[in-house]
Scaffold this active site. Structure first.
Site, mmCIF file in Angstrom:
data_model
loop_
_atom_site.group_PDB
_atom_site.id
_atom_site.type_symbol
_atom_site.label_atom_id
_atom_site.label_comp_id
_atom_site.label_asym_id
_atom_site.label_seq_id
_atom_site.Cartn_x
_atom_site.Cartn_y
_atom_site.Cartn_z
ATOM 1 N NE ARG A 239 -4.292 -1.408 -0.246
ATOM 2 C CZ ARG A 239 -4.423 -2.564 -0.772
ATOM 3 N NH1 ARG A 239 -3.252 -2.869 -1.603
ATOM 4 N NH2 ARG A 239 -5.549 -3.192 -0.893
ATOM 5 C CD GLU A 268 -2.730 3.164 -5.618
ATOM 6 O OE1 GLU A 268 -3.574 2.304 -5.648
ATOM 7 O OE2 GLU A 268 -1.463 2.746 -5.142
ATOM 8 C CG HIS A 297 -3.072 -1.081 -6.780
ATOM 9 N ND1 HIS A 297 -3.224 -0.300 -5.617
ATOM 10 C CD2 HIS A 297 -3.006 -2.126 -6.462
ATOM 11 C CE1 HIS A 297 -3.723 -0.958 -4.778
ATOM 12 N NE2 HIS A 297 -3.414 -2.122 -5.244
#
Length: 335
Positions: A239, A268, A297
């Site tokens: 993360r 994000e 991601h």
């Protein structure tokens, strides 16, 4: 009949979910691709179960779901959910801890190897105009793997898979995870650090695999990064907020760190103004050539893993909402 919402419309139909729910719940999909705020109040009022993939679920959102009993986070991490508000309402929260393990582990190792073997560096230099000379570049990035110490923060399912891969490539592997019992290191044939400081001080390549919690937010600040050995590489597929991006930029710019691979960012998708490190990366500033790799991601993704998310999420919702129990329930001690 119970009502379950999947607001992002991730999959083309509801056939698989209907088969798993076996007539005891109906799935309503789509209607809110941009966020839960796009859902009509009337539909929210019907929802007994809610799937969450990319969206955030805040206390304000939760107030619009008076019947909500179960939230299934369609992924491993659950930091997108206001756990305190959900706990106060007595809403069961579940995640999907057993999908994408191999994909994320492979991605983490790919980032580490692309940096440590100079693949990203030479790729960048050979596509310059004009191309760099046809020869290797002397750089602290490129090191013999078996002479490198590979550190892992968080030895859960993915961290363990990374440890096995790094060991197979010849790295000397150690981990730090204060929540694991004694003997895990012996079972895997790797080393164990009893403190984060000890792990960092003996690490050449660091891979982050801890969940985002109150304790791990900002865990790797500048002081922590400077504990790493000079010329170290940092890989984050966990993360974004665990790693201080501005501190990372300073440590890369002055040469303390040789490189970094990031699949996750603190925000994000990135919004303007982007952090200095990301701005330098996008501008292809020469000092950063081949030293930073950013992926969106996407570490979790293969077509097979994407289908696993769907099936395992539906099975978890069926178990939690219809039978009232779930092995995937997030409990308070995991916060």
């Amino acid at each position: 009949m119970l009502t379950v919402l999947e607001p992002e419309g991730l999959y083309p139909d509801t056939a698989l979910e209907e088969e798993i729910f076996a007539g005891q719940a109906r799935l309503v999909r789509g209607g809110a691709p941009g966020g839960l705020h796009e859902l009509p109040d009337a539909l929210c009022a019907e929802a007994d179960g809610l799937f969450v993939f990319r969206h955030w679920l805040t206390a304000a959102d939760l107030a619009r779901f008076p019947k909500l009993k179960v939230v299934v986070r369609m992924g491993v991490g659950y930091d997108r959910l206001d756990r305190a508000a959900l706990a106060a309402r007595g809403v069961m929260v579940c995640n999907i801890p057993d999908y994408g393990t191999a994909e994320v582990a492979d991605h983490a190792m790919s980032l580490a190897l692309a940096l440590r073997r100079g693949i990203a560096l030479h790729h960048d230099l050979q596509r310059q105009d004009p191309p760099a000379p046809w020869r290797q570049v002397e750089t602290p990035l490129v090191q013999r793997l078996e002479e490198q110490d590979f550190g892992i923060i968080g030895l859960g399912r993915i961290g363990t898979a990374v440890a096995l891969r790094a060991k197979a490539f010849g790295f000397r592997v150690r981990f730090y995870d204060p929540f694991l019992p004694n003997g895990v290191d012996r079972a895997l044939g790797i080393g164990r650090a009893r403190s984060l400081e000890s792990l960092l001080e003996g690490t050449d390549t660091l891979s982050i695999h801890t969940p985002l919690t109150r304790a791990t937010t900002g865990l790797l600040d500048e002081a922590a990064l400077r504990r790493l050995r000079p010329g170290a590489v940092v890989v984050n597929t966990a993360r974004g907020p665990i790693l201080d991006l501005d501190a990372l930029e300073r440590c890369l710019r002055d040469g303390h760190l040789a490189g970094a691979g990031l699949d996750v960012l603190p925000v994000e998708p990135p919004v303007e103004p982007v952090p200095p490190l990301l701005a330098a990366y996008r501008a292809r500033e020469p000092w950063l050539a081949g030293r930073l790799i950013v992926t969106p991601h996407s570490a979790f993704h293969t077509p097979a893993a994407y289908q696993d998310i769907r099936r395992k999420s539906a099975e978890t919702m069926q178990e939690a909402l219809i039978t009232g129990a779930s092995a995937n329930q997030i409990r308070a001690e995991q916060e």
